[in-house]
Structures are given as structure tokens and as C-alpha cells.
Design a protein around this motif. Structure first.
Motif, PDB file in Angstrom:
ATOM      1  N   ILE A 122       0.869  -1.179   0.000  1.00 54.53           N
ATOM      2  CA  ILE A 122       0.000   0.000   0.000  1.00 54.53           C
ATOM      3  C   ILE A 122       0.905   1.227   0.000  1.00 54.53           C
ATOM      4  O   ILE A 122       1.846   1.307   0.790  1.00 54.53           O
ATOM      5  N   VAL A 123       0.655   2.146  -0.915  1.00 56.20           N
ATOM      6  CA  VAL A 123       1.350   3.436  -0.867  1.00 56.20           C
ATOM      7  C   VAL A 123       0.262   4.483  -0.644  1.00 56.20           C
ATOM      8  O   VAL A 123      -0.678   4.585  -1.430  1.00 56.20           O
ATOM      9  N   ARG A 124       0.364   5.222   0.455  1.00 54.22           N
ATOM     10  CA  ARG A 124      -0.674   6.211   0.779  1.00 54.22           C
ATOM     11  C   ARG A 124      -0.020   7.558   1.036  1.00 54.22           C
ATOM     12  O   ARG A 124       0.993   7.640   1.735  1.00 54.22           O
ATOM     13  N   ALA A 125      -0.592   8.599   0.443  1.00 55.13           N
ATOM     14  CA  ALA A 125      -0.092   9.952   0.708  1.00 55.13           C
ATOM     15  C   ALA A 125      -1.231  10.943   0.548  1.00 55.13           C
ATOM     16  O   ALA A 125      -2.010  10.863  -0.409  1.00 55.13           O
ATOM     17  N   GLY A 126      -1.314  11.871   1.485  1.00 48.17           N
ATOM     18  CA  GLY A 126      -2.307  12.940   1.412  1.00 48.17           C
ATOM     19  C   GLY A 126      -1.986  13.882   0.261  1.00 48.17           C
ATOM     20  O   GLY A 126      -2.820  14.695  -0.146  1.00 48.17           O
ATOM     21  N   ASN A 127      -0.769  13.771  -0.260  1.00 47.37           N
ATOM     22  CA  ASN A 127      -0.401  14.567  -1.434  1.00 47.37           C
ATOM     23  C   ASN A 127       0.681  13.800  -2.185  1.00 47.37           C
ATOM     24  O   ASN A 127       1.669  13.398  -1.602  1.00 47.37           O
ATOM     25  N   MET A 128       0.452  13.599  -3.477  1.00 52.59           N
ATOM     26  CA  MET A 128       1.358  12.751  -4.264  1.00 52.59           C
ATOM     27  C   MET A 128       2.393  13.572  -5.029  1.00 52.59           C
ATOM     28  O   MET A 128       3.127  13.024  -5.837  1.00 52.59           O
ATOM     29  N   SER A 129       2.447  14.886  -4.830  1.00 49.34           N
ATOM     30  CA  SER A 129       3.381  15.679  -5.639  1.00 49.34           C
ATOM     31  C   SER A 129       4.775  15.701  -5.029  1.00 49.34           C
ATOM     32  O   SER A 129       4.930  15.674  -3.802  1.00 49.34           O
ATOM     33  N   LEU A 130       5.767  15.750  -5.898  1.00 48.14           N
ATOM     34  CA  LEU A 130       7.168  15.834  -5.453  1.00 48.14           C
ATOM     35  C   LEU A 130       7.353  17.092  -4.607  1.00 48.14           C
ATOM     36  O   LEU A 130       7.956  17.061  -3.535  1.00 48.14           O
ATOM     37  N   GLY A 131       6.798  18.224  -5.079  1.00 44.44           N
ATOM     38  CA  GLY A 131       6.988  19.511  -4.405  1.00 44.44           C
ATOM     39  C   GLY A 131       6.489  19.484  -2.967  1.00 44.44           C
ATOM     40  O   GLY A 131       7.184  19.942  -2.060  1.00 44.44           O
ATOM     41  N   VAL A 132       5.299  18.920  -2.748  1.00 43.94           N
ATOM     42  CA  VAL A 132       4.757  18.920  -1.379  1.00 43.94           C
ATOM     43  C   VAL A 132       5.555  17.976  -0.488  1.00 43.94           C
ATOM     44  O   VAL A 132       5.802  18.268   0.681  1.00 43.94           O
ATOM     45  N   ASN A 133       5.968  16.842  -1.044  1.00 43.68           N
ATOM     46  CA  ASN A 133       6.737  15.908  -0.218  1.00 43.68           C
ATOM     47  C   ASN A 133       8.090  16.505   0.163  1.00 43.68           C
ATOM     48  O   ASN A 133       8.567  16.332   1.281  1.00 43.68           O
ATOM     49  N   LEU A 134       8.661  17.262  -0.763  1.00 46.83           N
ATOM     50  CA  LEU A 134       9.901  17.976  -0.448  1.00 46.83           C
ATOM     51  C   LEU A 134       9.613  19.042   0.621  1.00 46.83           C
ATOM     52  O   LEU A 134      10.393  19.224   1.564  1.00 46.83           O
ATOM     53  N   LEU A 135       8.479  19.712   0.486  1.00 43.46           N
ATOM     54  CA  LEU A 135       8.109  20.754   1.454  1.00 43.46           C
ATOM     55  C   LEU A 135       7.943  20.181   2.868  1.00 43.46           C
ATOM     56  O   LEU A 135       8.272  20.851   3.854  1.00 43.46           O
ATOM     57  N   THR A 136       7.455  18.937   2.971  1.00 44.96           N
ATOM     58  CA  THR A 136       7.325  18.344   4.323  1.00 44.96           C
ATOM     59  C   THR A 136       8.709  18.211   4.958  1.00 44.96           C
ATOM     60  O   THR A 136       8.873  18.463   6.153  1.00 44.96           O
ATOM     61  N   GLN A 137       9.700  17.845   4.130  1.00 44.15           N
ATOM     62  CA  GLN A 137      11.056  17.690   4.673  1.00 44.15           C
ATOM     63  C   GLN A 137      11.619  19.053   5.092  1.00 44.15           C
ATOM     64  O   GLN A 137      12.258  19.183   6.136  1.00 44.15           O
ATOM     65  N   LEU A 138      11.369  20.061   4.257  1.00 45.66           N
ATOM     66  CA  LEU A 138      11.845  21.418   4.584  1.00 45.66           C
ATOM     67  C   LEU A 138      11.164  21.928   5.850  1.00 45.66           C
ATOM     68  O   LEU A 138      11.789  22.553   6.713  1.00 45.66           O
TER      69      LEU A 138
END
Ligand code: NAD
Length: 269
Positions: A122-138
Motif C-alpha cells: 500500500i502506498v498512501r499519501a495525502g499529497n502525491m506531488s514531489l513539491g509537497v513531499n519535499l516541502l514536508t522535509q523542509l
């Protein structure tokens, strides 16, 4: 049968569903194996291509996910929490990778997905975009770098049809901020304020939601200190962004062991 993974799109008539159908059809590394809608939907039995006002695709929309998943390797699901939880058991049975974009899941729903993930990818994400996932790390890094004098607030905006608030992305960002600052997210969480709320509680993370028009998705993480403010912002202007992330996840998941993964795993962040 072709070697390229067959992908089923759940909720094929939805805003994300139609986008996903188009992206899967256009992708050289996969084929559209099924299109599912809710029982009683007027697309059931129609060709998915013509239902979307395009050329015939030779594939009829069904209301039976198991039938659609026969011979498929992945299912992409941007629907509702109830549908997603029920589907997770079926995709485990069908050994199809289950990509979940659905938001608004409760802790109880997520526990059920964890149980299904013992037998399925299962792969689950509230947002699938590269930009938002990078933003979570930032967000995590900035929250860790700034001291507690910087108050953290998350503001999000979406189209008028969105049914849940705060958005799944806002929650992802809030969780990242809490992790960076060493806070318990549930204790810190403060939903939209109204009335005589009293002064802001130290260590809280506030959420505000704007709903209107056709806004695809906008998120600000605000770090407000004395005399200065840092704002991390992501603006999505095209839903194809989320669909492409979901397709990437479906291909990534093909050779993985059962488990409950996130887009951070897919993107290697
Ligand atoms: P939508 O209402 O346009 O689409 C949902 C579709 O699911 C509808 O067509 C509906 O008929 C269908 N559906 C309902 N019950 C069903 C069933 N039993 N079987 C099959 N289909 C069924 O909504 P949307 O804007 O496409 O959003 C869907 C979900 O995806 C929401 O939770 C939204 O927040 C989320 N979303 C996530 C991301 C992300 O990147 N993770 C991006 C955009 C939207």
C-alpha cells in the motif's frame, strides 16, 4: 497479455479519476486494466473513453472492483475513506499494489489499512506531488532549526467541492512541523479558531482552511516570530501533478514487499 502492469482506476468519473484515466492511457509503461465507479453511477456499462467525451477505449466502466482487478497489478484509488478501507482487503486478495490518494481517513481507517498492508503493498499519501513531499522535509528542518518563539500555523486553500478539512496535505505538513520541533502532533493540533479563544497556547500548531472556486491546492506553513516571519509555500495549479505521482507510486510498488509506504519512500526523500 502484455508485460506492462495493468492499472485499475477507482472512482473513474471523479475529478482525480478522469485525470488518472488519461495519464494511465498516455503512459507507455502501463495499461488501463479497469475503471470502477459506485453502484448506480450512470457511467456503469459505458465505454470509459466515450464516457469522458473521447474516443472509445474498449473498456467498460464496472461497479465490481474484484472483476476489474482480475489480471491487474495495481489499483489507484482517489475516492472516499469508506471505499478505500473496503478496497484495501480486495487489493490484498488480488495481489494488486494499492495506491491511496484518498484523504479524510480516521485513525481507525488507517489501522485497517495497516492490517491489509501485512499482505499487500500500500502506498498512501495525502499529497502525491514531489513539491509537497519535499516541502514536508523542509518544514521539518525549519521547525527543528527555529526555537519555540516561532509559532507554527498551516493555511490551506482548495476548490469549493472539497469535503474534508484541514486537507490531508495540511495534516502532513503539520505532522512534519511537530516532528521537527519534538511535539506530539495530536496535542499540538488546533483546528480553525472562532469566538473568544483566549491567547494562543504555546506549542500549538493552528490550521485554517479556505474553500472556493476551482483552487487546485495551496498550502502555507508559517513560522511567525517577533519581528519576522518565514513562510514556506506550495501552489498546485494542475491536478495532473497528483496523478503523475500516483502512477510513479504504482510502478515503484511492483517489486516491493508488503507494507504501508508513503510518497517519501517512492521519491527516496
Ligand atoms: P470526486 O468526488 O470528484 O471523486 C471521487 C469519485 O469516487 C467519484 O466519482 C465517486 O462517484 C467515486 N466513488 C464513490 N464511491 C465509489 C465506489 N464505491 N466505487 C468506486 N467509485 C466510487 O473527488 P476528487 O476531487 O477526485 O478527490 C477524491 C479524493 O482524493 C479526496 O479524498 C481528495 O481529498 C483526494 N485527493 C488527494 C490528492 C493527493 O495527492 N493525495 C490530490 C487530490 C485529491
Amino acid at each position: 497479455m502484455s508485460d506492462t502492469p495493468g492499472i485499475v482506476v477507482m472512482g473513474a468519473s471523479g475529478r482525480m479519476g478522469q485525470m488518472l484515466v488519461r495519464e494511465v492511457q498516455a503512459h507507455p509503461g502501463m495499461r488501463l486494466a479497469g475503471a470502477v465507479e459506485r453502484p448506480g453511477h450512470d457511467w456503469i456499462g459505458k465505454d470509459i473513453g466515450t464516457a469522458m467525451n473521447g474516443p472509445a477505449a474498449g473498456l467498460r466502466v464496472t461497479d465490481d472492483p474484484l472483476e476489474a482487478m482480475a489480471g491487474a497489478q495495481g489499483v489507484i484509488d482517489f475516492t472516499t475513506p469508506q471505499v478505500t478501507v473496503a478496497l484495501s482487503t480486495l487489493s490484498a486478495q488480488a495481489r494488486a499494489v494499492h495506491i491511496i490518494g484518498t484523504t479524510g481517513l480516521t485513525d481507525e481507517d488507517i489501522a485497517k489499512l495497516d492490517a491489509a498492508a501485512r499482505h499487500a503493498v500500500i502506498v498512501r499519501a495525502g499529497n502525491m506531488s514531489l513539491g509537497v513531499n519535499l516541502l514536508t522535509q523542509l518544514t521539518k528542518q525549519v521547525a527543528a532549526a527555529l526555537d519555540a518563539d516561532f509559532d507554527i500555523e498551516v493555511v490551506e486553500a482548495h476548490h469549493r467541492h472539497k469535503v474534508d478539512a484541514p486537507s490531508g496535505t495540511a495534516l502532513m505538513l503539520g505532522e512534519a512541523a511537530a516532528a521537527g520541533r519534538g511535539l506530539d502532533f495530536k496535542q499540538s493540533y488546533v483546528a480553525a479558531r472562532d469566538g473568544i479563544t483566549g491567547a494562543r497556547a504555546p506549542g500549538s500548531i493552528g490550521f485554517s482552511a479556505i474553500r472556493g472556486g476551482d483552487i487546485v491546492g495551496e498550502h502555507d506553513v508559517i513560522f511567525a516570530g517577533a519581528g519576522e516571519r518565514i513562510v514556506l509555500r506550495h501552489v498546485a495549479s494542475d491536478r495532473a501533478l497528483f496523478a503523475r505521482g500516483a502512477l510513479k507510486a504504482a510502478l515503484w510498488g511492483q517489486d516491493k514487499m508488503p507494507g504501508h509506504y508513503s510518497m517519501l519512500d517512492v521519491l527516496g526523500l
